[in-house]
Design an enzyme around this catalytic site. Structure first.
Site, mmCIF file in Angstrom:
data_model
loop_
_atom_site.group_PDB
_atom_site.id
_atom_site.type_symbol
_atom_site.label_atom_id
_atom_site.label_comp_id
_atom_site.label_asym_id
_atom_site.label_seq_id
_atom_site.Cartn_x
_atom_site.Cartn_y
_atom_site.Cartn_z
ATOM 1 N N GLY A 35 -45.624 -6.269 68.210
ATOM 2 C CA GLY A 35 -46.283 -7.157 69.157
ATOM 3 C C GLY A 35 -45.927 -8.579 68.765
ATOM 4 N N ASN A 54 -59.955 -3.036 60.676
ATOM 5 C CA ASN A 54 -59.217 -3.125 61.945
ATOM 6 C C ASN A 54 -59.175 -1.733 62.555
ATOM 7 O OD1 ASN A 54 -57.441 -3.447 64.065
ATOM 8 N ND2 ASN A 54 -55.784 -4.324 62.856
ATOM 9 N N GLU A 95 -41.010 -11.915 59.185
ATOM 10 C CA GLU A 95 -41.027 -11.913 57.726
ATOM 11 C C GLU A 95 -39.840 -11.178 57.115
ATOM 12 O OE1 GLU A 95 -44.780 -10.428 56.262
ATOM 13 O OE2 GLU A 95 -45.882 -11.510 57.823
ATOM 14 N N HIS A 135 -53.412 -12.478 68.660
ATOM 15 C CA HIS A 135 -52.906 -12.817 67.319
ATOM 16 C C HIS A 135 -53.489 -14.129 66.805
ATOM 17 C CE1 HIS A 135 -49.068 -10.390 68.486
ATOM 18 N NE2 HIS A 135 -49.936 -9.609 67.850
ATOM 19 N N ARG A 160 -43.417 -3.674 75.217
ATOM 20 C CA ARG A 160 -43.996 -4.467 76.299
ATOM 21 C C ARG A 160 -42.952 -5.388 76.922
ATOM 22 N NH1 ARG A 160 -48.445 -6.313 72.252
ATOM 23 N NH2 ARG A 160 -49.775 -4.470 72.108
ATOM 24 N N GLY A 162 -43.818 -8.622 61.329
ATOM 25 C CA GLY A 162 -42.795 -7.666 60.941
ATOM 26 C C GLY A 162 -41.365 -8.149 61.045
ATOM 27 N N ILE A 163 -40.995 -8.696 62.202
ATOM 28 C CA ILE A 163 -39.638 -9.213 62.386
ATOM 29 C C ILE A 163 -39.495 -10.561 61.684
ATOM 30 C CG2 ILE A 163 -37.917 -9.960 64.066
ATOM 31 C CD1 ILE A 163 -39.316 -8.148 66.131
ATOM 32 N N HIS A 176 -45.287 -15.463 65.502
ATOM 33 C CA HIS A 176 -45.759 -14.167 64.988
ATOM 34 C C HIS A 176 -44.988 -13.111 65.766
ATOM 35 C CE1 HIS A 176 -49.089 -11.256 63.738
ATOM 36 N NE2 HIS A 176 -48.419 -10.585 64.659
ATOM 37 N N ARG A 229 -62.122 -6.742 63.065
ATOM 38 C CA ARG A 229 -61.166 -7.398 63.955
ATOM 39 C C ARG A 229 -61.459 -6.932 65.379
ATOM 40 N NH1 ARG A 229 -55.400 -5.476 65.931
ATOM 41 N NH2 ARG A 229 -54.701 -7.372 66.959
ATOM 42 N N GLU A 244 -54.148 -11.606 58.090
ATOM 43 C CA GLU A 244 -55.312 -11.622 58.967
ATOM 44 C C GLU A 244 -56.567 -11.142 58.241
ATOM 45 O OE1 GLU A 244 -53.626 -10.365 63.251
ATOM 46 O OE2 GLU A 244 -52.728 -9.289 61.578
ATOM 47 N N ASP A 303 -38.318 0.138 67.515
ATOM 48 C CA ASP A 303 -38.270 -0.389 66.151
ATOM 49 C C ASP A 303 -37.049 -1.297 66.008
ATOM 50 O OD1 ASP A 303 -37.876 -0.750 63.333
ATOM 51 O OD2 ASP A 303 -39.136 1.001 62.968
#
Length: 398
Positions: free
Chosen positions: A210, A8, A332, A178, A239, A329-330, A206, A89, A382, A281
């Site tokens: 992002g 990646n 999980e 994603h 974003r 990230g969030i 997901h 990727r 991924e 974060d």
């Protein structure tokens, strides 16, 4: 057996995992960070050991050289010829690619053509492709597209309500992102939680720095939140996500800023960072909210509301849901954010949260037995999807 490396390449980084296929055994993994700087960072994990170096890494070619050199020096491989395939990727495949393909001249030409849709990642993907091709000329190169999984959407789900000539002439439409993650999650959810369900309906969340959601039916994408670029959908770390298009024109008039400057701000200075004024974060947002910081609380609630709204929309789009899953990230790692979202949909969808399960770590069911919809946490992977397609290419079944 064959060794395949999943790669990646970002604008200033390379993430990699070396697999033994078809066993899907991770042999080693690591990152090259701060490419283009004198204090670049190279790291590798192998056999329970970790190695990290800070040194000049001025371009991706140097990063690739460091990776391959370490593989030999640490006796992970005896020679470069052991690596049979390199899977790259690629974020944007546009309208051209509905599955992974051999990274040949045609593929390279199209990825280059799509740079305007992905100016941050596409040049880095091409740079990484050339660096690995030069270092491993005998390895098969594969392009795995984030957008490919979403190519099964119907026209009314991907066409924008703009003059149709723009859709036709410039391929201006929803592509999503994603997709490799959503595809993995759909497969994993079917195998582990919906084996006996036909034409399964999944809402995949997901959510991380992002974030995107996907409505999936029978293993195929029906709808997804990100749009022409990853700027669309729910708000994210930096974003905006979806909002009234006139905001751009209005703020340009008010501030005198060029639309390109504002577009950059919408990508890099908005979302959690913009609303909270504190951080992109979510761990900082969560701790700030716990301390009573009103803007952190607003940022968290705004995010939860946007995700909840899309879940509700996708429930309708699918005619119901057999499973809602959280990942990235969030998704999980934060039971607090998961609860914030579920609290906003529980009454409408009959979801009952298992508080104890939600506050624990790892893959699990977090809904109670009497919940009308099962809710699960599934860590995404991924890289293994990339490795699988590498092996398919070696078998001639891609």
């Amino acid at each position: 057996m064959a060794k395949c490396i999943a790669v990646n390449c970002g604008s200033s980084s390379i993430k990699y995992k070396l697999y033994e296929m078809p066993e899907e055994k991770v042999i080693c993994s690591g990152q090259v960070e701060r490419i283009g700087h004198e204090d670049g960072i190279f790291s590798i994990k192998f056999n329970g050991q970790a190695r990290k170096e800070i040194l000049p890494i001025m371009d991706h070619a140097v990063g690739v050289e460091l990776i391959l050199k370490a593989l030999v020096e640490m006796n992970i491989i005896a020679s470069f010829d052991e690596i049979k395939a390199v899977g790259h990727r690629v974020v944007q495949g546009g309208k051209y690619f509905s599955k992974s393909v051999i990274f040949d001249d045609y593929c390279e030409e199209k990825v280059a053509e799509l740079i305007p849709l992905d100016p941050l990642h596409a040049p880095a993907h091409l740079t990484g492709f050339h660096a690995f091709k030069k270092a491993l000329p005998n390895a098969v190169a594969i392009a795995v597209f984030d957008t490919a999984f979403h190519q099964t959407m119907e026209a009314e789900d991907y066409v924008f309500p703009i003059p149709y000539e723009y859709t036709e002439k410039y391929a201006c439409r929803r592509y999503g992102a994603h997709g490799t993650s959503h595809n993995y999650l759909a497969i994993k959810a079917k195998e582990d939680y919906l084996k006996d369900v036909d034409d399964e309906r999944i809402i995949s969340c997901h959510i991380g720095s992002g974030s995107s959601l996907a409505a999936i039916r029978g293993g195929k994408c029906v709808a997804t939140t990100m749009g022409l670029t990853p700027l669309g959908g729910v708000m994210m770390g930096t974003r905006t996500g979806d909002m009234d298009p006139s905001v751009m024109d209005y703020l340009s008039t008010c501030t005198g800023k060029d639309v390109h400057v504002l577009y950059d701000e919408f990508n890099k200075k908005s979302g959690f960072l913009g609303v909270s004024g504190k951080s992109n974060d979510t761990r900082d947002i969560e701790s700030g909210a716990a301390e009573g910081d009103e803007r952190c609380i607003l940022a968290a609630n705004l995010f939860a509301r946007r995700v909840a709204d899309f879940i509700g929309s996708y429930f309708v789009r699918l005619g119901g849901a057999d499973l809602i899953l959280f990942s990235a990230g969030i998704g999980e790692n934060s039971g607090w954010f998961r609860k914030l979202i579920i609290d906003r949909i529980s009454d409408a969808l009959g979801i009952v949260l298992d508080e104890e399960a939600n506050n624990s770590r790892g893959e699990k069911v977090i809904s109670a037995p009497n919940s009308k919809i099962k809710v699960v946490v599934i860590p995404t992977d991924e890289e293994v999807m990339i490795a699988r397609d590498c092996y398919k290419a070696l078998e001639g079944t891609l």
